[in-house]
Design an enzyme around this catalytic site. Structure first.
Site, PDB file in Angstrom:
ATOM      1  CB  CYS A 189      48.397  37.049  39.880  1.00  0.00           C
ATOM      2  SG  CYS A 189      47.352  36.399  38.667  1.00  0.00           S
ATOM      3  CB  CYS A 214      44.301  37.216  38.412  1.00  0.00           C
ATOM      4  SG  CYS A 214      45.714  38.174  38.287  1.00  0.00           S
ATOM      5  CE  LYS A 265      39.667  39.533  38.690  1.00  0.00           C
ATOM      6  NZ  LYS A 265      40.511  40.401  38.319  1.00  0.00           N
ATOM      7  CG  HIS A 309      24.215  33.368  12.724  1.00  0.00           C
ATOM      8  ND1 HIS A 309      23.943  34.902  13.122  1.00  0.00           N
ATOM      9  CD2 HIS A 309      23.100  32.890  12.609  1.00  0.00           C
ATOM     10  CE1 HIS A 309      22.707  34.869  13.374  1.00  0.00           C
ATOM     11  NE2 HIS A 309      22.090  33.922  13.047  1.00  0.00           N
ATOM     12  CD  GLU A 312      38.388  43.126  38.035  1.00  0.00           C
ATOM     13  OE1 GLU A 312      38.910  43.211  36.872  1.00  0.00           O
ATOM     14  OE2 GLU A 312      39.222  42.947  38.934  1.00  0.00           O
ATOM     15  CD  GLU A 335      26.694  36.440  14.258  1.00  0.00           C
ATOM     16  OE1 GLU A 335      26.676  36.369  12.950  1.00  0.00           O
ATOM     17  OE2 GLU A 335      25.705  36.076  14.876  1.00  0.00           O
ATOM     18  CE1 TYR A 342      41.970  46.260  34.155  1.00  0.00           C
ATOM     19  CE2 TYR A 342      42.991  48.426  34.742  1.00  0.00           C
ATOM     20  CZ  TYR A 342      42.676  47.324  33.762  1.00  0.00           C
ATOM     21  OH  TYR A 342      43.514  47.293  32.624  1.00  0.00           O
TER      22      TYR A 342
HETATM   23  C1  LIG Z   1      42.718  42.389  43.489  1.00  0.00           C
HETATM   24  C2  LIG Z   1      43.476  42.084  42.222  1.00  0.00           C
HETATM   25  C3  LIG Z   1      42.933  41.747  41.143  1.00  0.00           C
HETATM   26  C4  LIG Z   1      43.746  41.708  40.129  1.00  0.00           C
HETATM   27  N1  LIG Z   1      43.360  41.002  38.936  1.00  0.00           N
HETATM   28  C5  LIG Z   1      43.931  40.720  37.845  1.00  0.00           C
HETATM   29  C6  LIG Z   1      43.552  40.311  36.551  1.00  0.00           C
HETATM   30  O1  LIG Z   1      42.350  39.821  36.628  1.00  0.00           O
HETATM   31  N2  LIG Z   1      44.373  40.330  35.535  1.00  0.00           N
HETATM   32  C7  LIG Z   1      45.640  40.834  35.645  1.00  0.00           C
HETATM   33  O2  LIG Z   1      46.286  40.525  34.463  1.00  0.00           O
HETATM   34  N3  LIG Z   1      45.896  41.459  36.706  1.00  0.00           N
HETATM   35  C8  LIG Z   1      45.299  41.321  37.723  1.00  0.00           C
HETATM   36  N4  LIG Z   1      45.910  42.022  38.961  1.00  0.00           N
HETATM   37  C9  LIG Z   1      47.191  42.509  38.871  1.00  0.00           C
HETATM   38  C10 LIG Z   1      48.416  41.630  38.946  1.00  0.00           C
HETATM   39  O3  LIG Z   1      47.954  40.685  40.296  1.00  0.00           O
HETATM   40  C11 LIG Z   1      49.861  41.838  39.466  1.00  0.00           C
HETATM   41  O4  LIG Z   1      49.927  42.816  38.025  1.00  0.00           O
HETATM   42  C12 LIG Z   1      50.659  40.853  39.186  1.00  0.00           C
HETATM   43  O5  LIG Z   1      50.441  40.136  40.235  1.00  0.00           O
HETATM   44  C13 LIG Z   1      52.262  41.474  39.159  1.00  0.00           C
HETATM   45  O6  LIG Z   1      53.112  40.593  39.311  1.00  0.00           O
HETATM   46  P1  LIG Z   1      54.555  40.918  39.952  1.00  0.00           P
HETATM   47  O7  LIG Z   1      55.362  39.583  39.900  1.00  0.00           O
HETATM   48  O8  LIG Z   1      54.860  42.240  39.517  1.00  0.00           O
HETATM   49  O9  LIG Z   1      54.245  40.905  41.474  1.00  0.00           O
HETATM   50  P2  LIG Z   1      53.567  39.987  42.521  1.00  0.00           P
HETATM   51  O10 LIG Z   1      52.609  38.988  41.905  1.00  0.00           O
HETATM   52  O11 LIG Z   1      52.709  41.026  43.516  1.00  0.00           O
HETATM   53  O12 LIG Z   1      54.676  39.243  43.497  1.00  0.00           O
HETATM   54  C14 LIG Z   1      55.359  39.964  44.413  1.00  0.00           C
HETATM   55  C15 LIG Z   1      56.128  38.876  45.326  1.00  0.00           C
HETATM   56  O13 LIG Z   1      57.143  39.232  45.890  1.00  0.00           O
HETATM   57  C16 LIG Z   1      57.062  39.149  47.029  1.00  0.00           C
HETATM   58  N5  LIG Z   1      57.792  39.939  48.123  1.00  0.00           N
HETATM   59  C17 LIG Z   1      57.774  41.378  47.997  1.00  0.00           C
HETATM   60  N6  LIG Z   1      58.724  41.918  48.928  1.00  0.00           N
HETATM   61  C18 LIG Z   1      59.759  40.934  49.149  1.00  0.00           C
HETATM   62  C19 LIG Z   1      60.977  40.718  49.732  1.00  0.00           C
HETATM   63  N7  LIG Z   1      61.716  41.633  50.283  1.00  0.00           N
HETATM   64  N8  LIG Z   1      61.500  39.439  49.710  1.00  0.00           N
HETATM   65  C20 LIG Z   1      60.760  38.369  49.227  1.00  0.00           C
HETATM   66  N9  LIG Z   1      59.654  38.441  48.739  1.00  0.00           N
HETATM   67  C21 LIG Z   1      59.196  39.468  48.620  1.00  0.00           C
HETATM   68  C22 LIG Z   1      55.659  39.342  47.578  1.00  0.00           C
HETATM   69  O14 LIG Z   1      55.346  38.458  48.925  1.00  0.00           O
HETATM   70  C23 LIG Z   1      54.875  38.604  46.471  1.00  0.00           C
HETATM   71  O15 LIG Z   1      54.774  37.277  46.463  1.00  0.00           O
HETATM   72  C24 LIG Z   1      45.211  42.141  39.966  1.00  0.00           C
HETATM   73  C25 LIG Z   1      45.580  42.709  41.282  1.00  0.00           C
HETATM   74  C26 LIG Z   1      44.744  42.722  42.511  1.00  0.00           C
HETATM   75  C27 LIG Z   1      45.604  43.632  43.771  1.00  0.00           C
HETATM   76  N1  LIG Z   2      41.285  42.875  35.542  1.00  0.00           N
HETATM   77  C1  LIG Z   2      42.224  43.295  35.789  1.00  0.00           C
HETATM   78  O1  LIG Z   2      43.190  42.930  34.942  1.00  0.00           O
HETATM   79  C2  LIG Z   2      42.730  43.739  36.909  1.00  0.00           C
HETATM   80  C3  LIG Z   2      42.166  43.945  38.045  1.00  0.00           C
HETATM   81  C4  LIG Z   2      42.537  44.338  39.249  1.00  0.00           C
HETATM   82  C5  LIG Z   2      43.619  45.098  39.259  1.00  0.00           C
HETATM   83  N2  LIG Z   2      44.409  45.160  38.092  1.00  0.00           N
HETATM   84  C6  LIG Z   2      45.551  45.997  38.242  1.00  0.00           C
HETATM   85  O2  LIG Z   2      45.962  46.589  39.507  1.00  0.00           O
HETATM   86  C7  LIG Z   2      46.120  47.908  39.382  1.00  0.00           C
HETATM   87  C8  LIG Z   2      45.655  48.477  40.725  1.00  0.00           C
HETATM   88  O3  LIG Z   2      44.350  48.417  40.742  1.00  0.00           O
HETATM   89  P1  LIG Z   2      43.391  49.645  41.433  1.00  0.00           P
HETATM   90  O4  LIG Z   2      41.995  49.517  40.996  1.00  0.00           O
HETATM   91  O5  LIG Z   2      43.831  49.821  42.989  1.00  0.00           O
HETATM   92  O6  LIG Z   2      44.032  51.069  40.955  1.00  0.00           O
HETATM   93  P2  LIG Z   2      43.699  51.934  39.662  1.00  0.00           P
HETATM   94  O7  LIG Z   2      44.692  53.153  39.605  1.00  0.00           O
HETATM   95  O8  LIG Z   2      42.997  51.446  38.519  1.00  0.00           O
HETATM   96  O9  LIG Z   2      42.391  52.771  40.346  1.00  0.00           O
HETATM   97  C9  LIG Z   2      42.607  53.620  41.624  1.00  0.00           C
HETATM   98  C10 LIG Z   2      41.190  54.312  41.604  1.00  0.00           C
HETATM   99  O10 LIG Z   2      41.154  55.086  42.970  1.00  0.00           O
HETATM  100  C11 LIG Z   2      41.014  56.568  42.904  1.00  0.00           C
HETATM  101  N3  LIG Z   2      41.611  56.943  43.794  1.00  0.00           N
HETATM  102  C12 LIG Z   2      43.084  57.288  44.087  1.00  0.00           C
HETATM  103  N4  LIG Z   2      43.335  57.889  45.063  1.00  0.00           N
HETATM  104  C13 LIG Z   2      42.286  58.323  45.791  1.00  0.00           C
HETATM  105  C14 LIG Z   2      41.827  58.903  46.927  1.00  0.00           C
HETATM  106  N5  LIG Z   2      42.762  59.592  47.565  1.00  0.00           N
HETATM  107  N6  LIG Z   2      40.470  59.141  47.068  1.00  0.00           N
HETATM  108  C15 LIG Z   2      39.595  58.828  46.366  1.00  0.00           C
HETATM  109  N7  LIG Z   2      39.873  57.904  45.197  1.00  0.00           N
HETATM  110  C16 LIG Z   2      41.096  57.452  44.899  1.00  0.00           C
HETATM  111  C17 LIG Z   2      41.624  56.790  41.467  1.00  0.00           C
HETATM  112  O11 LIG Z   2      40.764  57.821  40.874  1.00  0.00           O
HETATM  113  C18 LIG Z   2      41.158  55.407  40.531  1.00  0.00           C
HETATM  114  O12 LIG Z   2      39.762  55.516  40.243  1.00  0.00           O
HETATM  115  C19 LIG Z   2      45.390  48.402  37.951  1.00  0.00           C
HETATM  116  O13 LIG Z   2      45.672  49.692  37.731  1.00  0.00           O
HETATM  117  C20 LIG Z   2      45.359  47.252  37.237  1.00  0.00           C
HETATM  118  O14 LIG Z   2      46.554  47.372  36.250  1.00  0.00           O
HETATM  119  C21 LIG Z   2      44.048  44.479  37.147  1.00  0.00           C
END
Ligand SMILES: Cc1cc2nc3c(=O)[nH]c(=O)nc-3n(C[C@H](O)[C@H](O)[C@H](O)COP(=O)(O)OP(=O)(O)OC[C@H]3O[C@@H](n4cnc5c(N)ncnc54)[C@H](O)[C@@H]3O)c2cc1C
Ligand SMILES: NC(=O)c1ccc[n+]([C@@H]2O[C@H](COP(=O)([O-])OP(=O)(O)OC[C@H]3O[C@@H](n4cnc5c(N)ncnc54)[C@H](O)[C@@H]3O)[C@@H](O)[C@H]2O)c1
Length: 448
Positions: free
Chosen positions: A40, A45, A48, A432, A178, A437, A174
């Protein structure tokens, strides 16, 4: 025992669990080998949303002309944007380090793996621990296509050495939607390819249709029922051949085709921690894995891959382990936003789910040009939709596409959580003139 709780992964869920547990007076360690804050903070997040803000300025500049401002000529300094983003993320890494330090959590640098149900290994050191929490998150997954090695994922896109003037985005979720919006707003020519007929599967159908139209109006070339056959390097970029034989030359191809649980090297099998077919760690309602002293949460479990969900799960686990065991995590009415242009946000059930669950439902819908755009000359529109269970009058779903949809839906999520009826919405006085609203002034159902 060295620690009462040993957390693997200092991302959203891991840091929250470690801090909350330490606040209860128990001995906690967290191991991490990457910058603190996880996906994140570093690759999700936050960067992004910063880039999404960056992408919004050209539209403000052009909108301002209808309000009497002279034409603004401006161009993007990609290097400066990257630099400023990196400075802010570094600041946040420091905030996380302080949070852990000040709450008494021991931070261990390295990669953690399981030795047995009460032992964790980091490098050549082992720690004996009472409980282990796996919070290792997820990782982008790219399908096996010819030219896979040439594509990028969301991990690489923030720091591309050269701004991609022509970007092809694969996926309809997503991340794909995005980044298609963000790079379109930043000035790239963006094609978004989706293999089925409509982006954002799982969301309300009206939201999906409306958002697609609005994204197209903003300039994203969304192509549905389309997929990549192969990608090859050319002198000027990458040549993408689609399955229908068409070709496109672009600078970068972003694959946003989902994420897989990050369990590599954890040694789960040897210790008996079970995973499902998707590789997600299986847990019960208290986040206990198949091994009784080992817990897991967040993206590695994959109930809903959202930061606030990982945080909520973390607090539930800590309450279960060290508190009064009263906290329950509910997955109902979790609001979520898609930071496209325009934003989309939703809470509760889609129309389809509501009809399935409640039978008779009333649909209230409003589609309009926001007041701001009466002078900008722009054609963009806003969608607001509300779904009401006819029998109980309860509002069971709210969906919006339009400016600040995430900000607006967050407030209405409280109302849904409280079980608000349509009558309560009707009795609420609007603010308003706002777009929000509309949710308290929609009187006549369009269906039902
Ligand atoms: C591009 C993108 C945009 C996103 N935007 C949003 C958003 O706008 N809003 C939202 O709510 N969510 C968003 N998400 C999803 C959100 O980032 C995740 O749901 C969230 O970070 C999950 O938290 P977590 O603690 O499960 O894992 P993470 O935040 O992924 O943390 C896992 C951590 O574990 C560490 N790790 C892994 N394996 C090991 C190991 N063996 N030893 C030590 N450390 C290790 C990694 O380095 C990492 O720092 C987005 C995700 C992506 C990819
Ligand atoms: N604004 C937010 O809160 C936010 C932003 C980014 C990510 N996220 C979280 O991270 C998760 C992962 O995001 P994501 O966008 O990678 O996953 P996603 O599961 O939302 O979307 C994956 C997309 O890839 C397509 N796809 C899968 N396999 C494919 C293939 N072989 N060829 C072509 N298309 C294929 C699927 O049909 C789908 O449209 C999301 O589900 C969401 O929970 C949240």
């Amino acid at each position: 025992m060295d620690f009462d709780l040993f957390v693997i992964g200092a991302g959203s869920g891991g840091v929250r669990a470690a801090r909350m547990a330490a606040a209860k007076g128990v001995k906690v360690a967290v191991v991490e080998d990457a910058p603190l804050g996880g996906t994140c903070v570093n690759l999700g997040c936050i960067p992004k949303k910063l880039y999404s803000y960056a992408s919004s300025f050209p539209a403000h500049f052009s909108s301002s002309e209808g309000y009497g401002w002279s034409h603004v000529e401006s161009s993007l300094d990609w290097e400066l944007l990257k630099k400023n983003r990196a400075i802010e993320i570094k600041r946040l890494n420091g905030v996380y380090a302080n949070l852990l330090k000040n709450s008494g959590v021991v931070l261990i640098e390295g990669r953690g793996s399981l030795v047995d149900k009460n032992t964790v290994k980091v490098g050549d050191k082992t720690y004996t621990v009472k409980n282990i929490l796996i919070a290792t998150g997820g990782w982008p997954s790219v399908p096996d296509i010819s030219g896979k090695e040439l594509v990028i994922t969301s991990n690489e896109i923030f720091d591309l050495p050269v701004f991609p003037k022509r970007l092809l985005v694969v996926g309809g979720g997503y991340i794909a939607s995005e980044f298609a919006s963000i790079f379109n707003g930043l000035g790239a020519k963006v094609i978004q390819l989706y293999r089925s007929e409509k982006i954002l599967r799982g969301f309300d159908e009206d939201l999906r249709d409306f958002l697609s139209q609005e994204m197209i109006k903003h300039g994203v070339d969304i192509r549905v029922n389309s997929d990549v056959a192969k990608i090859e390097k050319t002198a000027n970029g990458l040549l993408v051949t689609l399955k229908d034989g068409q070709t496109e030359e672009v600078d970068q191809v972003l694959y946003a085709t989902g994420r897989v649980p990050n369990t590599k090297g954890l040694n789960l099998d040897a210790v008996g921690v079970k995973t499902n077919k998707k590789g997600q760690i299986e847990v019960d309602k208290n986040y206990t894995t198949s091994v009784e002293s080992i817990y897991a949460l967040g993206d590695v479990v994959g109930h809903l891959e959202l930061t606030p969900v990982a945080l909520g799960e973390a607090m539930t686990v800590v309450d279960y382990l060290f508190g009064d065991k009263k906290r329950q995590m509910s997955y109902d009415n979790i609001p979520t936003a898609i930071f496209t242009t325009p934003n989309a946000a939703t809470v509760g059930l889609t129309e389809e789910q509501a009809r399935e669950q409640y039978g008779e439902v009333l649909i209230f819908k409003s589609e309009f040009k926001a007041l701001k755009h009466t002078l900008t000359g722009k054609t963009e529109r806003t969608l607001m939709k509300m779904i009401v269970d006819k029998a109980s009058d309860k509002v069971v779903g709210i969906h919006m596409v339009g400016d600040d949809a995430g900000e607006i839906i967050q407030g209405f999520a409280v109302a849904l959580k409280a079980g608000a009826t349509k009558a309560i919405f009707d009795n609420t006085i609007g603010i308003h003139p706002t777009a929000a609203e509309e949710f308290v002034t929609m009187r006549t159902p369009v269906e039902g």
